[in-house]
Enzyme design. Structure first.
Site, PDB file in Angstrom:
ATOM      1  N   GLU A 111      12.776  34.178  -9.686  1.00  0.00           N
ATOM      2  CA  GLU A 111      11.902  34.027 -10.856  1.00  0.00           C
ATOM      3  C   GLU A 111      10.434  34.292 -10.531  1.00  0.00           C
ATOM      4  OE1 GLU A 111      11.740  29.824  -9.103  1.00  0.00           O
ATOM      5  OE2 GLU A 111      12.916  31.664  -8.930  1.00  0.00           O
ATOM      6  N   CYS A 145      16.159  27.571  -4.714  1.00  0.00           N
ATOM      7  CA  CYS A 145      15.301  26.895  -3.736  1.00  0.00           C
ATOM      8  C   CYS A 145      15.664  25.413  -3.662  1.00  0.00           C
ATOM      9  CB  CYS A 145      13.824  27.118  -4.031  1.00  0.00           C
ATOM     10  SG  CYS A 145      12.769  26.769  -2.589  1.00  0.00           S
ATOM     11  N   HIS A 190      13.304  32.836  -4.467  1.00  0.00           N
ATOM     12  CA  HIS A 190      12.862  32.621  -5.846  1.00  0.00           C
ATOM     13  C   HIS A 190      12.913  33.918  -6.656  1.00  0.00           C
ATOM     14  CE1 HIS A 190      11.250  28.473  -5.842  1.00  0.00           C
ATOM     15  NE2 HIS A 190      10.917  28.693  -4.582  1.00  0.00           N
TER      16      HIS A 190
END
Length: 227
Positions: free
Chosen positions: A174, A94, A172
Site C-alpha cells: 500500500e 507488516c 507494504h
C-alpha cells in the site's frame, strides 16, 4: 464483496491531510476490484461485533510490536483465530503479517539484523518482486502448517500462506514512493539509521509491484472455500 479493515496503527498526523489513514491507502490499492470496505480502529479498542461483519478481513501495519502488552492485541489474536476456525479469509500486511503468525503459534521478534526500509526485492517462487518495506520486527518461526511464499537474504518469511485461510506479506504494497518519502521524513529520522533512509530515498522512483500483490490479495479473498 465486503472487506473489513482492522486498523492497527494510524498514519503520522503530518501525512493524514495528503494521504488519509492506512485504511485509505488500502482502499486505493484495491481500486478496480469492486470491493466494499468498512474500517475498525482496533488500535483504539474499536472492534467489529464479530467475524460475520465482513466477508474477508485485512490487518494493517502498525508502529507497535505484536509482542507488546496492549489490551487490544489479545483481542485481535482471538479474532484471528476465529476467522481461521470459521474459514473467513484473512490478509495481513507488516504488523498484520506478524500478528497472524503469532496468533496461530508462530514467533515474532525484533530482528537482530535491524531495519528494512524502502525498496526491497523478494523471491516469490523464482519470480523477483520489488516492494517497499518498513520494519524491524520479523516472523522468525512459522506456525504449524504455514508455508513461506517469499523470502530474501534479510527476511526469511516475507510472505506466508495458511492454506485458504490467510495470506500475509511483510512488506507494504500500500506504500508508494510519495508516501514512503513522507514516512522517512516524519517517522524515520532519529529512529532508523540515516544510511538506510538515504538509500531508501535513492530508490523512491524505481518501480514496485504493488498492483501484483493487490491482485493476489483480491484473488485470495474471492477464491471458493469449503468448511
Amino acid at each position: 464483496m465486503k472487506i473489513g479493515i482492522l486498523q492497527t496503527g494510524h498514519t503520522p498526523e503530518e501525512l493524514v491531510e495528503e494521504f488519509g489513514e492506512y485504511s485509505n491507502l488500502f482502499q486505493a490499492l484495491f481500486a478496480g476490484h469492486d470491493f466494499e470496505f468498512v474500517t475498525f480502529n482496533v488500535v483504539d479498542g474499536v472492534f467489529p461485533e464479530g467475524i460475520q461483519d465482513a466477508q474477508g478481513w485485512l490487518i494493517t501495519g502498525s508502529k507497535h510490536g505484536a509482542y507488546e502488552d496492549h489490551a487490544w492485541i489479545p483481542l485481535l489474536e482471538d479474532f484471528i483465530r476465529a476467522c481461521v476456525s470459521e474459514n473467513v479469509p484473512l490478509v495481513g500486511v507488516c504488523f498484520g503479517h506478524q500478528i497472524i503468525a503469532q496468533a496461530l503459534g508462530g514467533k515474532v521478534e525484533k530482528y537482530e539484523g535491524g531495519w528494512a526500509v524502502g525498496r526491497q526485492t523478494y523471491d516469490f517462487a523464482g519470480t523477483e518482486i520489488a516492494l517497499n518495506a518498513w520494519h524491524q520486527d520479523q516472523v522468525t518461526e512459522l506456525p504449524p502448517g504455514a508455508v513461506t511464499l517469499a523470502s530474501n537474504d534479510f527476511c526469511a518469511h516475507a510472505a506466508v500462506l495458511y492454506g485458504d485461510r490467510a495470506l500475509t506479506v511483510q512488506a507494504h504494497p500500500e506504500f508508494d514512493g510519495l508516501f514512503l518519502d513522507g514516512l522517512i521524513n516524519t517517522r524515520g529520522r532519529g529512529l532508523v539509521p540515516d544510511t538506510l533512509l538515504d538509500a531508501a530515498e535513492d530508490t523512491l522512483a524505481e518501480p514496485i509491484a504493488n498492483q501484483t500483490i493487490a491482485d493476489q490479495f483480491a484473488d485470495f479473498f474471492r477464491q471458493e472455500r469449503h468448511q
